[in-house]
Write an enzyme that holds these catalytic residues in place. Structure first.
Site, short mmCIF file in Angstrom:
data_model
loop_
_atom_site.label_atom_id
_atom_site.label_comp_id
_atom_site.label_asym_id
_atom_site.label_seq_id
_atom_site.Cartn_x
_atom_site.Cartn_y
_atom_site.Cartn_z
N TYR A 50 53.29 23.54 41.54
CA TYR A 50 53.51 22.17 41.11
C TYR A 50 53.84 21.27 42.29
O TYR A 50 53.26 20.22 42.48
CB TYR A 50 54.65 22.14 40.07
CG TYR A 50 54.98 20.74 39.61
CD1 TYR A 50 54.14 20.08 38.72
CD2 TYR A 50 56.10 20.08 40.10
CE1 TYR A 50 54.41 18.79 38.32
CE2 TYR A 50 56.38 18.78 39.70
CZ TYR A 50 55.54 18.14 38.82
OH TYR A 50 55.81 16.86 38.42
N GLU A 51 54.76 21.74 43.13
CA GLU A 51 55.15 20.93 44.30
C GLU A 51 53.96 20.72 45.22
O GLU A 51 53.74 19.64 45.76
CB GLU A 51 56.25 21.65 45.08
CG GLU A 51 57.65 21.26 44.64
CD GLU A 51 58.69 22.08 45.36
OE1 GLU A 51 59.25 21.59 46.35
OE2 GLU A 51 58.91 23.24 44.94
N TYR A 52 53.19 21.81 45.41
CA TYR A 52 52.02 21.74 46.27
C TYR A 52 51.05 20.69 45.73
O TYR A 52 50.58 19.82 46.45
CB TYR A 52 51.34 23.13 46.30
CG TYR A 52 50.15 23.22 47.23
CD1 TYR A 52 50.30 23.74 48.51
CD2 TYR A 52 48.90 22.79 46.84
CE1 TYR A 52 49.21 23.84 49.37
CE2 TYR A 52 47.81 22.87 47.69
CZ TYR A 52 47.97 23.40 48.95
OH TYR A 52 46.89 23.48 49.79
N ASP A 53 50.78 20.78 44.43
CA ASP A 53 49.81 19.86 43.82
C ASP A 53 50.27 18.41 43.94
O ASP A 53 49.46 17.51 44.12
CB ASP A 53 49.58 20.22 42.36
CG ASP A 53 48.81 21.52 42.21
OD1 ASP A 53 48.27 22.00 43.23
OD2 ASP A 53 48.74 22.05 41.09
N LEU A 99 28.27 50.72 58.32
CA LEU A 99 29.06 51.90 58.68
C LEU A 99 28.46 53.14 58.05
O LEU A 99 27.92 53.09 56.96
CB LEU A 99 30.50 51.74 58.17
CG LEU A 99 31.34 50.63 58.81
CD1 LEU A 99 32.61 50.41 58.00
CD2 LEU A 99 31.71 51.02 60.24
N GLU A 130 42.05 51.13 58.22
CA GLU A 130 42.20 49.90 57.43
C GLU A 130 41.67 50.11 56.03
O GLU A 130 40.94 51.06 55.77
CB GLU A 130 41.35 48.77 58.03
CG GLU A 130 41.72 48.37 59.40
CD GLU A 130 40.72 47.37 59.98
OE1 GLU A 130 40.07 46.64 59.21
OE2 GLU A 130 40.62 47.35 61.20
N ASP A 134 36.29 45.40 49.19
CA ASP A 134 35.06 45.39 48.40
C ASP A 134 34.69 43.95 48.07
O ASP A 134 34.96 43.44 47.00
CB ASP A 134 35.27 46.20 47.12
CG ASP A 134 33.95 46.58 46.49
OD1 ASP A 134 32.90 46.35 47.10
OD2 ASP A 134 33.98 47.09 45.35
N ARG A 153 26.15 38.19 56.24
CA ARG A 153 25.63 39.27 57.06
C ARG A 153 24.10 39.32 57.04
O ARG A 153 23.48 39.61 58.06
CB ARG A 153 26.21 40.58 56.53
CG ARG A 153 25.78 41.74 57.35
CD ARG A 153 26.48 42.97 56.89
NE ARG A 153 25.45 43.95 56.59
CZ ARG A 153 25.65 45.24 56.52
NH1 ARG A 153 26.85 45.71 56.68
NH2 ARG A 153 24.67 46.04 56.27
N GLU A 189 35.98 39.55 55.22
CA GLU A 189 35.43 39.79 53.89
C GLU A 189 35.97 38.74 52.92
O GLU A 189 37.18 38.52 52.85
CB GLU A 189 35.89 41.19 53.46
CG GLU A 189 35.08 41.78 52.37
CD GLU A 189 33.93 42.66 52.89
OE1 GLU A 189 33.63 42.64 54.12
OE2 GLU A 189 33.35 43.37 52.06
N LYS A 325 38.57 53.55 62.48
CA LYS A 325 37.94 53.06 63.72
C LYS A 325 38.68 53.63 64.92
O LYS A 325 39.91 53.69 64.90
CB LYS A 325 38.05 51.52 63.80
CG LYS A 325 37.54 50.80 62.59
CD LYS A 325 37.83 49.31 62.66
CE LYS A 325 37.30 48.62 61.41
NZ LYS A 325 37.58 47.19 61.34
S1 IVH Z 1 34.54 46.83 60.32
C1 IVH Z 1 30.43 48.04 62.46
N1 IVH Z 1 36.44 46.77 58.61
O1 IVH Z 1 32.00 47.32 55.34
C2 IVH Z 1 30.91 47.40 61.23
N2 IVH Z 1 34.21 46.54 57.80
O2 IVH Z 1 29.63 49.08 55.97
C3 IVH Z 1 32.32 47.01 61.44
N3 IVH Z 1 34.08 46.20 55.37
O3 IVH Z 1 29.63 44.97 56.35
C4 IVH Z 1 32.85 46.59 60.19
N4 IVH Z 1 36.24 46.26 55.00
O4 IVH Z 1 31.42 44.23 54.78
C5 IVH Z 1 35.12 46.70 58.79
N5 IVH Z 1 38.29 46.72 57.20
C6 IVH Z 1 36.96 46.63 57.37
C7 IVH Z 1 36.07 46.44 56.31
C8 IVH Z 1 34.69 46.40 56.56
C9 IVH Z 1 35.05 46.11 54.44
C10 IVH Z 1 32.64 46.12 55.07
C11 IVH Z 1 31.91 45.06 55.80
C12 IVH Z 1 30.78 45.73 56.48
C13 IVH Z 1 30.69 47.00 55.75
C14 IVH Z 1 30.19 48.04 56.68
#
Ligand code: IVH
Length: 705
Positions: A50-53, A99, A130, A134, A153, A189, A325
């Site tokens: 509310y305050e924000y709005d 990936l 990480e 989705d 992408r 994402e 990673k």
């Molecule tokens: S790193 C070399 N980190 O997964 C690609 N990707 O299959 C480096 N995705 O197109 C991506 N969460 O849409 C990375 N924490 C995350 C992610 C992530 C979702 C998705 C992203 C990418 C797909 C790769």
């Protein structure tokens, strides 16, 4: 809606008011940016919606009276332009890779072996783990700290320019924090939180629009809209995770990169070492805690994968695995890529969430528009962390397509964690006696013949006396975003309509406590509470009432637009179709549906009867703190807002604002160039307020302010 960003009409500039207005505009922008950052990046909201709005609306109003102060980077200007014809293709500076997937502990261990083999070492490697969001991957491009472009992408080499839509996402700063030189590309994402998704689907349903199967589809669909106004209304979020091409950087690892992102004011997961993260997971604490982890070696990475899998349903958004990673950027570079995937990372996916169960029955539900919906009743089964026993079958053609029958063994899936659906029938397990299911030709509630209207797939019961239709209409009327009759639950509404104590909306306000007590298993206290919350609902807004009436295609947003345009119920009831189509945001389909409804004398009569019980005016004010109660404030001079708006605010806060200064005047609110009223006030010893003083008074009332 407070976030309205209509094109701003060029009004003559009042140069006298400019300095004051400019100061306020800058102050409001700074405050809104700060709140956005606290909310989206630091996950610690500082103020109520509310305050924000309120502040946002003030900024919109000021910018519209002072078009010279407009800035394309103002928080009000996230919807930049008009709908576009198509998305431009944009090549990525650095390809956006995919990936390779891992599905098990063994796969993760094998990944670690490959990494070590390639590096020619037996040493334990440091992995950054990480969540795998989705959603929809996008690249954000900042030039000298300013948000310039967003690209999907696409095929990894060439994406589409979706800047217009991505700009509307409030989590994305239009300027990076701190000094920033050159070009920075950031990948992340776009997604929709689960709770926002349920609300979005409700809104879509109310507006007669298609619902989304899951949050990912809703997010992707929103980003692919040609009209940025649509994207703006969708509750989109974003998390950043990977660098694209970057001109100047000293960042050496993925963990440093995530820290760097937060310093730039971008939303990213927070992290810690696995030991600390695990301690939080073990205690079941997820919020406020890091969700990513630095893991020493593959065993910790597997532990992380397993722990996240267990708590994925407690997260506010959908994930489909974790990404593992290699933490060091220089080692990442040494490993390079093979085909279209990096050797230094893997997506450890969770097994799909499906389960097998049996259809015990197929029931047909009647909605408030009379639409019949077949629903499968199944043996309860756990899917995605919850027990599922009902699944919507949508309509006859869906049932035919999947050939779902009573007695069938079926595979169920929770799409996007919310709506359970039957994916397929296990034909090998079908009992030989089974027969195809047909929705009956009669309403299961009132027995009248049902009809299929031209151009529709659904069957409808068109009997407006049908108890099921009435009961659903009343449930909608009483619901939280409509009349918000808190204590009136669905079960009681069904009992009330069955007992014919309630046949129309206004009947609710005619109910006595004794009526309620006549219902089966109704206690004194509860009847009293229901009566009280019905009474409370009488003070409300025109928009809520219009929404509550349940006119087809009139969702919450449309109801707000109608209330804003017509201002009174009488004006709305008298609206012609031609007038309705003229209103912004109201299309021909909606206008025709409203005008059809308004042509029913019975409907209009009922709305008028209902109105007798409501107090629409006092309402708007009831929610606002009556800080100016008993105070008379006269306005003079040039102020940051138009005078009639300030007057509305004073009235809303319980004060009075006549046109001239008199003996009963408590304050004179004086802007620049105040004239004779100022003199009069000084003669009478009336206290003079400037804009800041007025704001304080509004907030705190007389005693403190
Ligand atoms: S790193 C070399 N980190 O997964 C690609 N990707 O299959 C480096 N995705 O197109 C991506 N969460 O849409 C990375 N924490 C995350 C992610 C992530 C979702 C998705 C992203 C990418 C797909 C790769």
């Amino acid at each position: 809606m407070a976030k309205s960003t209509k094109p701003i009409a060029a009004k003559p500039i009042d140069s006298r008011a400019a300095p004051l207005a400019k100061r306020r505009v800058l102050e409001l922008r700074r405050q809104i940016l700060e709140w956005d950052h606290l909310y989206y990046v630091l996950d610690s909201p500082a103020v109520s919606d509310y305050e924000y709005d309120q502040l946002f609306a003030e900024l919109v109003a000021l910018e519209s009276t002072h078009p010279d102060l407009l800035d394309p980077d103002s928080p009000t200007q996230r919807v930049g332009g008009e709908p576009i014809a198509e998305f431009l293709k944009v090549p990525h500076t650095k390809p956006m890779l995919s990936l390779t997937n891992s599905y098990s502990t063994d796969d993760i261990l094998a990944f670690d072996e490959r990494v070590k083999k390639f590096l020619g070492t037996e040493q334990t490697q440091e992995y950054f783990c990480e969540l795998k969001f989705d959603g929809l991957a996008v690249e954000l491009i900042y030039q000298d700290g300013r948000f310039e472009r967003a690209v999907t992408r696409g095929d990894g080499q060439v994406g589409e320019d979706v800047t217009q839509n991505v700009r509307t996402i409030r989590a994305i700063p239009l300027h990076l924090r701190g000094p920033s030189k050159g070009k920075i590309e950031i990948r992340g994402e776009v997604l929709i939180f689960k709770s926002d998704f349920s609300e979005l689907n409700e809104t879509q349903q109310e507006a007669g629009a298609a619902t989304f199967a899951n949050p990912r589809n809703a997010a992707a669909g929103s980003i692919r809209q040609l009209d940025p106004k649509i994207a703006e209304r969708r509750p989109l979020r974003l998390f950043c995770y990977a660098p694209g091409h970057i001109e100047h950087t000293t960042v050496r690892s993925q963990s440093e990169w995530l820290d760097h992102l937060r310093h730039l004011g971008l939303p990213a997961l927070s992290f810690d070492t696995w030991g600390i993260v695990k301690a939080g997971f073990d205690r079941g604490i997820q919020s406020q805690l890091p969700l990513a982890a630095i893991c020493k070696g593959p065993v910790e990475a597997v532990e992380y994968y397993e722990a996240v899998q267990k708590l994925r349903h407690a997260l506010p958004f959908d994930i489909d695995g974790v990404v593992i990673k290699l933490n060091s950027f220089s080692l990442q570079e040494a490993l390079g890529t093979v085909a279209r995937s990096p050797r230094w990372a893997t997506a450890a996916k969770f097994p799909p969430e499906r389960a097998t169960t049996r259809v015990i029955n197929i029931m047909v539900q009647v909605g408030r528009t009379g639409a019949l919906t077949p629903v499968a009743v199944m043996d309860p089964v756990r899917v995605g962390g919850v027990s599922v026993e009902n699944a919507t079958l949508h309509n006859q053609s869906e049932i035919d397509r999947k050939d779902i029958r009573i007695g069938d063994t079926v595979v169920v899936q929770r799409a996007g964690d919310v709506i359970p659906e039957i994916v397929e029938v296990v034909l090998s397990a079908r009992p030989s006696s089974s027969v195809p299911f047909k929705i009956p030709g009669h309403c299961p509630s009132c027995g009248e013949a049902v009809l299929q209207l031209e151009g529709e797939v659904v069957l409808r019961c068109l009997n407006c006396q049908c108890p099921a239709v009435i009961s659903e209409a009343i449930k909608h009327f009483a619901s939280r975003r409509a009349m918000n009759i808190e204590r009136l639950g669905d079960r009681v509404i069904e009992q009330l309509t069955e007992a014919q104590l309630v046949r129309r909306f206004s009947d609710l306000y005619r109910l006595t406590v004794d009526d309620l007590l006549s219902l089966p298993r109704q206690g004194d206290k509860s009847a009293q509470n229901i009566k009280e919350s019905i009474e409370t609902s009488r003070a409300t807004t025109l928009a809520r009432v219009i929404f509550a009436l349940g006119i087809r295609f009139v969702g919450e947003q449309t109801a707000k637009a109608l209330a804003k345009h017509f201002k009174t119920m009488d004006a709305f009831l008298a609206a012609s179709e031609a007038e309705l189509v003229e209103i912004e945001d109201i299309g021909p389909k909606v206008a025709s549906s409203i005008s059809k409804q308004l042509s029913s004398a019975a409907f209009v009569g009922e709305v008028k009867a209902l109105l007798e019980f409501l107090s629409l005016e006092s309402v708007k004010h009831a929610k606002v703190q009556q800080t100016l109660s008993g105070l008379t404030i006269v306005i003079t001079g040039t102020l940051p807002l138009p005078r009639d708006e300030i007057k509305d605010t004073i009235l809303a806060h319980g004060g009075k604002s006549p046109g001239s200064v008199g003996k009963t005047t408590n304050y004179l609110l004086a802007g620049e160039e105040a004239g004779s009223k100022m003199q009069k006030a000084q003669e009478l010893g009336v206290e003079i307020l400037d804009w800041d003083g007025f704001q304080k008074l509004l907030k705190n009332g007389r005693s403190i302010g």
